[in-house]
Design a protein around this motif. Structure first.
Motif, mmCIF file in Angstrom:
data_model
loop_
_atom_site.group_PDB
_atom_site.id
_atom_site.type_symbol
_atom_site.label_atom_id
_atom_site.label_comp_id
_atom_site.label_asym_id
_atom_site.label_seq_id
_atom_site.Cartn_x
_atom_site.Cartn_y
_atom_site.Cartn_z
ATOM 1 N N ILE A 89 22.171 -4.566 47.334
ATOM 2 C CA ILE A 89 21.608 -3.396 48.011
ATOM 3 C C ILE A 89 22.383 -3.096 49.291
ATOM 4 O O ILE A 89 22.679 -1.933 49.591
ATOM 5 N N ILE A 90 22.728 -4.128 50.034
ATOM 6 C CA ILE A 90 23.491 -3.929 51.266
ATOM 7 C C ILE A 90 24.857 -3.335 50.965
ATOM 8 O O ILE A 90 25.313 -2.411 51.656
ATOM 9 N N ILE A 91 25.523 -3.824 49.938
ATOM 10 C CA ILE A 91 26.845 -3.306 49.575
ATOM 11 C C ILE A 91 26.760 -1.851 49.147
ATOM 12 O O ILE A 91 27.552 -1.007 49.591
ATOM 13 N N ILE A 92 25.803 -1.519 48.296
ATOM 14 C CA ILE A 92 25.638 -0.133 47.831
ATOM 15 C C ILE A 92 25.324 0.789 49.000
ATOM 16 O O ILE A 92 25.905 1.870 49.143
ATOM 17 N N HIS A 93 24.404 0.372 49.853
ATOM 18 C CA HIS A 93 24.018 1.181 51.010
ATOM 19 C C HIS A 93 25.214 1.399 51.940
ATOM 20 O O HIS A 93 25.445 2.510 52.424
ATOM 21 N N SER A 94 25.991 0.370 52.166
ATOM 22 C CA SER A 94 27.159 0.479 53.042
ATOM 23 C C SER A 94 28.217 1.407 52.455
ATOM 24 O O SER A 94 28.808 2.215 53.179
ATOM 25 N N ILE A 95 28.457 1.313 51.154
ATOM 26 C CA ILE A 95 29.461 2.176 50.516
ATOM 27 C C ILE A 95 29.040 3.635 50.592
ATOM 28 O O ILE A 95 29.842 4.506 50.948
ATOM 29 N N VAL A 96 27.789 3.918 50.284
ATOM 30 C CA VAL A 96 27.309 5.303 50.352
ATOM 31 C C VAL A 96 27.386 5.821 51.791
ATOM 32 O O VAL A 96 27.798 6.963 52.040
ATOM 33 N N ALA A 97 27.010 4.992 52.757
ATOM 34 C CA ALA A 97 27.060 5.402 54.160
ATOM 35 C C ALA A 97 28.503 5.682 54.591
ATOM 36 O O ALA A 97 28.774 6.682 55.267
ATOM 37 N N LEU A 98 29.432 4.821 54.200
ATOM 38 C CA LEU A 98 30.826 5.039 54.571
ATOM 39 C C LEU A 98 31.397 6.301 53.918
ATOM 40 O O LEU A 98 32.184 7.026 54.537
ATOM 41 N N LEU A 99 31.010 6.580 52.683
ATOM 42 C CA LEU A 99 31.466 7.811 52.029
ATOM 43 C C LEU A 99 30.925 9.046 52.744
ATOM 44 O O LEU A 99 31.645 10.033 52.929
ATOM 45 N N LEU A 100 29.664 9.003 53.151
ATOM 46 C CA LEU A 100 29.088 10.132 53.877
ATOM 47 C C LEU A 100 29.751 10.317 55.242
ATOM 48 O O LEU A 100 30.023 11.445 55.665
ATOM 49 N N LEU A 101 30.009 9.236 55.939
ATOM 50 C CA LEU A 101 30.688 9.334 57.232
ATOM 51 C C LEU A 101 32.118 9.848 57.068
ATOM 52 O O LEU A 101 32.614 10.609 57.908
ATOM 53 N N ALA A 102 32.781 9.472 55.983
ATOM 54 C CA ALA A 102 34.129 9.985 55.711
ATOM 55 C C ALA A 102 34.090 11.485 55.439
ATOM 56 O O ALA A 102 34.973 12.226 55.885
ATOM 57 N N GLU A 103 33.082 11.944 54.719
ATOM 58 C CA GLU A 103 32.925 13.384 54.476
ATOM 59 C C GLU A 103 32.690 14.132 55.786
ATOM 60 O O GLU A 103 33.218 15.224 55.988
ATOM 61 N N CYS A 104 31.891 13.548 56.670
ATOM 62 C CA CYS A 104 31.653 14.171 57.978
ATOM 63 C C CYS A 104 32.946 14.255 58.778
ATOM 64 O O CYS A 104 33.244 15.277 59.399
ATOM 65 N N ARG A 105 33.728 13.186 58.766
ATOM 66 C CA ARG A 105 34.988 13.167 59.505
ATOM 67 C C ARG A 105 35.960 14.202 58.930
ATOM 68 O O ARG A 105 36.637 14.917 59.665
ATOM 69 N N LYS A 106 36.009 14.306 57.593
ATOM 70 C CA LYS A 106 36.899 15.276 56.952
ATOM 71 C C LYS A 106 36.472 16.710 57.295
ATOM 72 O O LYS A 106 37.313 17.553 57.595
ATOM 73 N N SER A 107 35.170 16.962 57.306
ATOM 74 C CA SER A 107 34.681 18.294 57.641
ATOM 75 C C SER A 107 34.948 18.638 59.099
ATOM 76 O O SER A 107 35.310 19.769 59.430
ATOM 77 N N GLU A 108 34.769 17.655 59.975
ATOM 78 C CA GLU A 108 35.048 17.886 61.393
ATOM 79 C C GLU A 108 36.524 18.193 61.613
ATOM 80 O O GLU A 108 36.877 19.080 62.396
ATOM 81 N N LYS A 109 37.402 17.510 60.913
ATOM 82 C CA LYS A 109 38.835 17.770 61.007
ATOM 83 C C LYS A 109 39.159 19.170 60.490
ATOM 84 O O LYS A 109 39.986 19.875 61.072
ATOM 85 N N TYR A 110 38.503 19.589 59.426
ATOM 86 C CA TYR A 110 38.708 20.931 58.880
ATOM 87 C C TYR A 110 38.337 21.989 59.915
ATOM 88 O O TYR A 110 39.098 22.930 60.152
ATOM 89 N N TYR A 111 37.177 21.834 60.549
ATOM 90 C CA TYR A 111 36.738 22.821 61.534
ATOM 91 C C TYR A 111 37.633 22.834 62.765
ATOM 92 O O TYR A 111 37.889 23.895 63.340
ATOM 93 N N SER A 112 38.142 21.684 63.177
ATOM 94 C CA SER A 112 39.055 21.674 64.327
ATOM 95 C C SER A 112 40.378 22.347 63.971
ATOM 96 O O SER A 112 40.972 23.037 64.800
ATOM 97 N N THR A 113 40.840 22.180 62.732
ATOM 98 C CA THR A 113 42.060 22.859 62.285
ATOM 99 C C THR A 113 41.865 24.367 62.270
ATOM 100 O O THR A 113 42.739 25.122 62.722
ATOM 101 N N ILE A 114 40.723 24.824 61.791
ATOM 102 C CA ILE A 114 40.420 26.258 61.777
ATOM 103 C C ILE A 114 40.385 26.800 63.205
ATOM 104 O O ILE A 114 40.935 27.873 63.481
ATOM 105 N N ASN A 115 39.765 26.057 64.119
ATOM 106 C CA ASN A 115 39.711 26.502 65.520
ATOM 107 C C ASN A 115 41.107 26.572 66.132
ATOM 108 O O ASN A 115 41.402 27.497 66.905
ATOM 109 N N ASP A 116 41.967 25.615 65.811
ATOM 110 C CA ASP A 116 43.351 25.647 66.307
ATOM 111 C C ASP A 116 44.090 26.879 65.799
ATOM 112 O O ASP A 116 44.796 27.547 66.563
ATOM 113 N N PHE A 117 43.934 27.185 64.530
ATOM 114 C CA PHE A 117 44.582 28.382 63.981
ATOM 115 C C PHE A 117 44.053 29.649 64.635
ATOM 116 O O PHE A 117 44.822 30.564 64.929
ATOM 117 N N GLU A 118 42.758 29.723 64.887
ATOM 118 C CA GLU A 118 42.192 30.910 65.534
ATOM 119 C C GLU A 118 42.705 31.057 66.960
ATOM 120 O O GLU A 118 42.994 32.169 67.411
#
Length: 97
Positions: A57-86
């Protein structure tokens, strides 16, 4: 479903071909929810005795949490790139005669 097929399906889902962006307003609440979930799980784990499936359970929970945090980081990078272009576009418009 076979465990190998399940893992391949998960890897296909999180490959670079399938990029999705989380809404900018949901990044911080999602991060807070994931981190509070992890800390809550650790607190629950400290208060309850170890059972044979606790590690899984700990391993599954940690993997899902890390995947969600990676998605957040990727989305934040996308928005900062868009702001730089603007910003660059605004500077270029100001430089035109």
């Amino acid at each position: 479903m076979n465990i190998g097929l399940c893992c391949r399906h998960l890897l296909k889902r999180y490959s670079d071909r399938h990029q999705a962006v989380i809404c900018k307003n949901w990044i911080l609440p999602l991060r807070l929810a994931v981190l509070s979930s992890l800390f809550g799980h650790l607190f629950w784990r400290a208060c309850h005795p170890v059972v044979f499936y606790t590690a899984a359970i700990i391993i599954i929970h940690s993997i899902v949490a890390l995947l969600l945090l990676a998605e957040c980081r990727k989305s934040e990078k996308y928005y900062s790139t868009i702001n730089d272009f603007e910003r660059r576009e605004a500077v270029m418009k100001d430089d035109l005669p």
